[in-house]
Design a protein around this motif. Structure first.
Motif, PDB file in Angstrom:
ATOM      1  N   LEU A 102       0.823  -1.221   0.000  1.00 55.47           N
ATOM      2  CA  LEU A 102       0.000   0.000   0.000  1.00 55.47           C
ATOM      3  C   LEU A 102       0.853   1.266   0.000  1.00 55.47           C
ATOM      4  O   LEU A 102       0.317   2.373   0.074  1.00 55.47           O
ATOM      5  N   GLU A 103       2.192   1.080  -0.059  1.00 54.81           N
ATOM      6  CA  GLU A 103       3.131   2.205  -0.038  1.00 54.81           C
ATOM      7  C   GLU A 103       2.941   3.050   1.218  1.00 54.81           C
ATOM      8  O   GLU A 103       2.969   4.279   1.198  1.00 54.81           O
ATOM      9  N   ILE A 182       3.257   9.093  16.945  1.00 55.56           N
ATOM     10  CA  ILE A 182       2.857   8.177  15.875  1.00 55.56           C
ATOM     11  C   ILE A 182       3.076   8.898  14.554  1.00 55.56           C
ATOM     12  O   ILE A 182       2.546   9.994  14.342  1.00 55.56           O
ATOM     13  N   GLU A 183       3.870   8.299  13.677  1.00 59.77           N
ATOM     14  CA  GLU A 183       4.140   8.902  12.372  1.00 59.77           C
ATOM     15  C   GLU A 183       3.515   8.065  11.262  1.00 59.77           C
ATOM     16  O   GLU A 183       3.676   6.840  11.220  1.00 59.77           O
ATOM     17  N   PHE A 184       2.797   8.747  10.360  1.00 57.71           N
ATOM     18  CA  PHE A 184       2.187   8.113   9.190  1.00 57.71           C
ATOM     19  C   PHE A 184       2.977   8.523   7.952  1.00 57.71           C
ATOM     20  O   PHE A 184       3.231   9.710   7.734  1.00 57.71           O
ATOM     21  N   TRP A 185       3.347   7.531   7.154  1.00 63.94           N
ATOM     22  CA  TRP A 185       4.162   7.742   5.945  1.00 63.94           C
ATOM     23  C   TRP A 185       3.433   7.167   4.750  1.00 63.94           C
ATOM     24  O   TRP A 185       3.024   6.001   4.765  1.00 63.94           O
ATOM     25  N   GLN A 186       3.228   7.993   3.729  1.00 61.12           N
ATOM     26  CA  GLN A 186       2.620   7.550   2.472  1.00 61.12           C
ATOM     27  C   GLN A 186       3.596   7.863   1.354  1.00 61.12           C
ATOM     28  O   GLN A 186       4.039   9.014   1.202  1.00 61.12           O
ATOM     29  N   GLY A 187       3.962   6.835   0.587  1.00 63.90           N
ATOM     30  CA  GLY A 187       4.925   7.025  -0.483  1.00 63.90           C
ATOM     31  C   GLY A 187       4.450   8.018  -1.522  1.00 63.90           C
ATOM     32  O   GLY A 187       3.256   8.082  -1.857  1.00 63.90           O
ATOM     33  N   GLU A 189       5.475  10.149  -5.417  1.00 61.19           N
ATOM     34  CA  GLU A 189       6.263  10.108  -6.655  1.00 61.19           C
ATOM     35  C   GLU A 189       7.515  10.978  -6.518  1.00 61.19           C
ATOM     36  O   GLU A 189       7.491  12.023  -5.866  1.00 61.19           O
ATOM     37  N   HIS A 190       8.608  10.537  -7.149  1.00 65.22           N
ATOM     38  CA  HIS A 190       9.889  11.248  -7.130  1.00 65.22           C
ATOM     39  C   HIS A 190      10.429  11.421  -5.709  1.00 65.22           C
ATOM     40  O   HIS A 190      11.135  12.386  -5.419  1.00 65.22           O
ATOM     41  N   ARG A 191      10.051  10.515  -4.835  1.00 63.97           N
ATOM     42  CA  ARG A 191      10.484  10.522  -3.425  1.00 63.97           C
ATOM     43  C   ARG A 191       9.934  11.712  -2.633  1.00 63.97           C
ATOM     44  O   ARG A 191      10.452  12.062  -1.580  1.00 63.97           O
ATOM     45  N   MET A 192       8.878  12.327  -3.164  1.00 63.15           N
ATOM     46  CA  MET A 192       8.215  13.399  -2.424  1.00 63.15           C
ATOM     47  C   MET A 192       7.126  12.775  -1.538  1.00 63.15           C
ATOM     48  O   MET A 192       5.928  12.939  -1.763  1.00 63.15           O
ATOM     49  N   HIS A 193       7.576  12.013  -0.537  1.00 64.84           N
ATOM     50  CA  HIS A 193       6.661  11.287   0.326  1.00 64.84           C
ATOM     51  C   HIS A 193       5.881  12.229   1.243  1.00 64.84           C
ATOM     52  O   HIS A 193       6.325  13.351   1.537  1.00 64.84           O
ATOM     53  N   ASP A 194       4.728  11.768   1.693  1.00 63.88           N
ATOM     54  CA  ASP A 194       3.930  12.505   2.676  1.00 63.88           C
ATOM     55  C   ASP A 194       4.165  11.890   4.052  1.00 63.88           C
ATOM     56  O   ASP A 194       3.984  10.682   4.240  1.00 63.88           O
ATOM     57  N   ARG A 195       4.559  12.729   5.009  1.00 62.44           N
ATOM     58  CA  ARG A 195       4.815  12.284   6.371  1.00 62.44           C
ATOM     59  C   ARG A 195       4.128  13.231   7.353  1.00 62.44           C
ATOM     60  O   ARG A 195       4.308  14.445   7.264  1.00 62.44           O
TER      61      ARG A 195
END
Length: 213
Positions: A102-103, A182-187, A189-195
């Protein structure tokens, strides 16, 4: 073998923005966990548990999350295991949920509190009987000469507990990890992840902030 430095992929499934967040991070966590279950991921409740021993050496292993209750994450273990020994000296703990398909990933930092015998017994009695028997046999993290010896002890215990209920071992218990981060990480594009990192403030209220990838 392909060079491991060349192994990569783009993360394009979804994003994560403030509109997707909840006031209580445990609510968002349960939503993400349900997404992992619905996606039929292998072992969606599997989490890495990180502890630190008396010498400051971190150690990790994978266990299964068994409940989310009273504001914490619950798991069970042998109280003579390495992780339990570590927690006896240092109750600080970190959990990590790797939902690669789910990235997504979630990291939890908190304190481990040992569960009451009543809570442990309730869960123990719900386990399949072979798992109950195995709890009596395995002195977790201790050396053993051969797998055959371990299985011999298991079959002997099965015969011992053939009739009636398997009692709760005094050396088997559980922990509730009460988080302060608690940290949520969503992958992305181009390594511009959402954290997004949720943290408890001095009033024990959850606050969040976006982190750079």
């Amino acid at each position: 073998m392909q060079s491991i430095s060349d192994i990569r992929r783009e993360y394009t499934q979804a994003g994560l923005d403030t509109a997707d967040l909840t006031e209580d991070p445990l609510v968002l966590f349960e939503l993400w966990l349900q997404n992992a279950v619905d996606a039929k991921l292998a072992d969606p409740t599997a989490m890495t548990v990180a502890t630190v021993d008396q010498n400051g050496q971190p150690s990790q292993r994978i266990v299964l999350l068994k409940d989310i209750s009273q504001g914490g994450f619950v798991f069970y273990t042998n109280l003579g295991s390495k992780k339990a020994t570590d927690l006896k000296h240092n109750s600080k703990i970190s959990l990590h949920f790797p939902w690669h398909t789910l990235e997504r990933q979630v990291k939890v930092c908190g304190t481990a509190h040992q569960l009451s015998v009543t809570d442990v017994a309730k869960y123990f009695l719900s386990r399949p009987k072979p798992s109950q028997v195995a709890a009596w046999v395995s002195q977790q993290s201790r050396p053993i000469a051969t797998k055959q010896l371990l299985m011999s002890q298991f079959h002997a215990a099965k015969q011992k507990f053939l009739q009636g209920d398997v009692p709760l071992p005094s050396f088997w218990g559980g922990y509730r990890v009460v988080p302060h981060e608690i940290e949520f990480w969503q992958g992305g594009e181009h390594r511009m992840h959402d954290r997004f990192l949720y943290s408890l403030d001095h009033n024990k209220q959850w606050q969040y902030q976006r982190l750079m990838p």
